[in-house]
Design an enzyme around this catalytic site. Structure first.
Site, PDB file in Angstrom:
ATOM      1  N   GLU A 170     -23.135  75.590  90.533  1.00 40.25           N
ATOM      2  CA  GLU A 170     -23.033  74.497  89.555  1.00 40.25           C
ATOM      3  C   GLU A 170     -23.389  73.191  90.250  1.00 40.25           C
ATOM      4  O   GLU A 170     -22.567  72.296  90.452  1.00 40.25           O
ATOM      5  CB  GLU A 170     -21.635  74.496  88.945  1.00 40.25           C
ATOM      6  CG  GLU A 170     -21.365  75.776  88.166  1.00 40.25           C
ATOM      7  CD  GLU A 170     -19.907  75.963  87.769  1.00 40.25           C
ATOM      8  OE1 GLU A 170     -19.115  75.002  87.882  1.00 40.25           O
ATOM      9  OE2 GLU A 170     -19.551  77.088  87.361  1.00 40.25           O
ATOM     10  N   GLU A 336     -17.052  69.824  82.181  1.00 42.05           N
ATOM     11  CA  GLU A 336     -18.145  70.790  82.147  1.00 42.05           C
ATOM     12  C   GLU A 336     -19.432  70.106  81.691  1.00 42.05           C
ATOM     13  O   GLU A 336     -19.425  69.357  80.711  1.00 42.05           O
ATOM     14  CB  GLU A 336     -17.823  71.948  81.201  1.00 42.05           C
ATOM     15  CG  GLU A 336     -16.598  72.755  81.581  1.00 42.05           C
ATOM     16  CD  GLU A 336     -16.833  73.728  82.718  1.00 42.05           C
ATOM     17  OE1 GLU A 336     -17.989  73.840  83.183  1.00 42.05           O
ATOM     18  OE2 GLU A 336     -15.868  74.393  83.133  1.00 42.05           O
TER      19      GLU A 336
END
Length: 390
Positions: A170, A336
């Site tokens: 990520e 997120e």
């Protein structure tokens, strides 16, 4: 024509490279776990050739639903990354069709953030007189676990903790931190000046440098998903969490942000703390106020789409932001960002990327300042004057 991945965060398995129109690939698993979805490789010797690359095991990836609407990223210079329109998920396979303009082209799941760039980031940050750079200890493979602390330990300053990249694939998370640090350390930014005067910010730009270098999606070198280790971290198998948690116990925590990316949802959103045991009405008010401030700070952020209640089940308190909310009783959120694009503000050329993640990181200073100012009582004028004089 060749494909190589023997570099920082490189990851791919080549099955067949005989026919440019039928290149067969497999997503490589994390080094000590079964997770697979991240890829990053270099293809050479194919300028002007119509390529058709097939990732045969896409259906067994960690988040196979994330392939729907996904577009591969590519770069010729490793600085400017663009999306490949000819990307589709069909019959359990990810297919990427592209005609490279040059003989050297890099393909990746998302814009990479290298370990060298990480080292440059923390070195650049330490040049600021407002920064103390510390090595909290070593990872499983002996890499430094860097902590960037901004602001002094003066009485009354709220301790704010921000961690990123527990899941090494990520990479948008460390791009976010880069943008946040650049604004936070800007001596002319009034929001940054006021925040530095009232809070001490502890920032871990990369919680999982081993996994990042190895090209893992979700785990460290010992195969541990760090965001499931917070209830009882193993000092041998998950020292990264063990060390950060110990330092948090020492400093206390008045606000916690854990920065991530989501493979499936094309939105920016928070995973909040309502399900955490002991979540109070006062905590709900403070959380809502923080979310409202972030909505005002960035149109990229929204609150309509996100995770459904009960998603984490019995694992709840093994997650960083949930454990912190329960243990410290402070506002504690997981941010997120999308791997694909932001459906609210799509960009056909680049989708969601590093630059957009950096801007979001810079925007986060506004809700942090509002939270700190609301929850803290110290007078700022003398602190700002002291910073100016130093």
């Amino acid at each position: 024509m060749k494909i190589t991945s023997a570099f920082d965060s490189g990851a791919i398995e080549v099955l067949s490279l005989d026919d440019p129109a039928n290149i067969r690939l497999r997503l490589r698993k994390d080094n000590a776990a079964d997770f697979h979805q991240w890829f990053h490789f270099r293809l050479t010797g194919a300028a002007g050739l119509p390529l058709r690359m097939v990732f045969e095991n896409a259906a067994t990836a960690a988040y196979a639903d994330g392939w729907h609407g996904y577009r591969c990223v590519a770069s010729y210079d490793r600085q400017n990354w663009f999306r490949i329109e000819g990307t589709r998920y069909h019959d359990g396979q990810l297919v990427v069709e592209h005609v490279p303009e040059r003989d050297s082209v890099f393909y990746a799941y998302f814009e990479p953030y290298s370990y060298e760039r990480h080292l440059d980031l923390v070195a650049r940050a330490e040049r600021s007189p407002q920064v103390r750079l510390r090595n909290l200890g070593l990872t499983v493979e002996g890499r430094d676990l860097d902590l960037v602390t901004v602001g002094g330990d003066a009485p009354g300053r709220m301790p704010v903790w921000i961690i990123a990249r527990q899941h090494p694939g990520e990479t948008m998370a460390e791009w976010f931190v880069e943008g946040l640090l650049e604004r936070l350390l800007d001596p002319a930014d009034p929001v940054a000046r006021k925040l530095r005067a009232q809070a001490v910010l502890h920032i871990v730009p990369n919680m999982n440098p081993d996994g990042a270098v190895r090209g893992n999606l979700r785990t460290n070198a010992a195969g541990r998903n760090l965001n499931r280790e917070w209830r009882a971290p193993d000092p041998v198998a998950s020292p990264e969490v063990f060390l950060v948690r110990a330092e948090m116990e020492r400093t206390g925590c008045g606000l916690f942000l854990d920065i991530h990316g989501d493979e499936t949802l094309p939105y920016v959103f928070f995973s909040t703390a309502e399900e955490v045991p002991g979540f109070t009405a006062a905590a709900a008010t403070a959380q809502a106020r923080f979310i409202e401030a972030f909505l005002a700070a960035s149109p990229d952020f929204q609150t309509t789409e996100g995770y459904k209640p009960g998603r984490f089940g019995e694992e709840l308190l093994t997650l960083a932001s949930k454990w912190v909310a329960n243990h410290f009783g402070c506002v504690s959120l997981t941010l997120e960002m999308p791997f694909k694009d932001n459906a609210l503000l799509p960009d056909e050329a680049v989708g969601w990327n590093g630059a957009r993640s950096k801007r979001l990181g810079a925007a986060m200073l506004d809700p942090i300042l509002r939270h700190v100012a609301t929850c803290s009582q110290p007078t700022l004028d003398s602190a700002i004057l002291q910073e100016t004089n130093t």
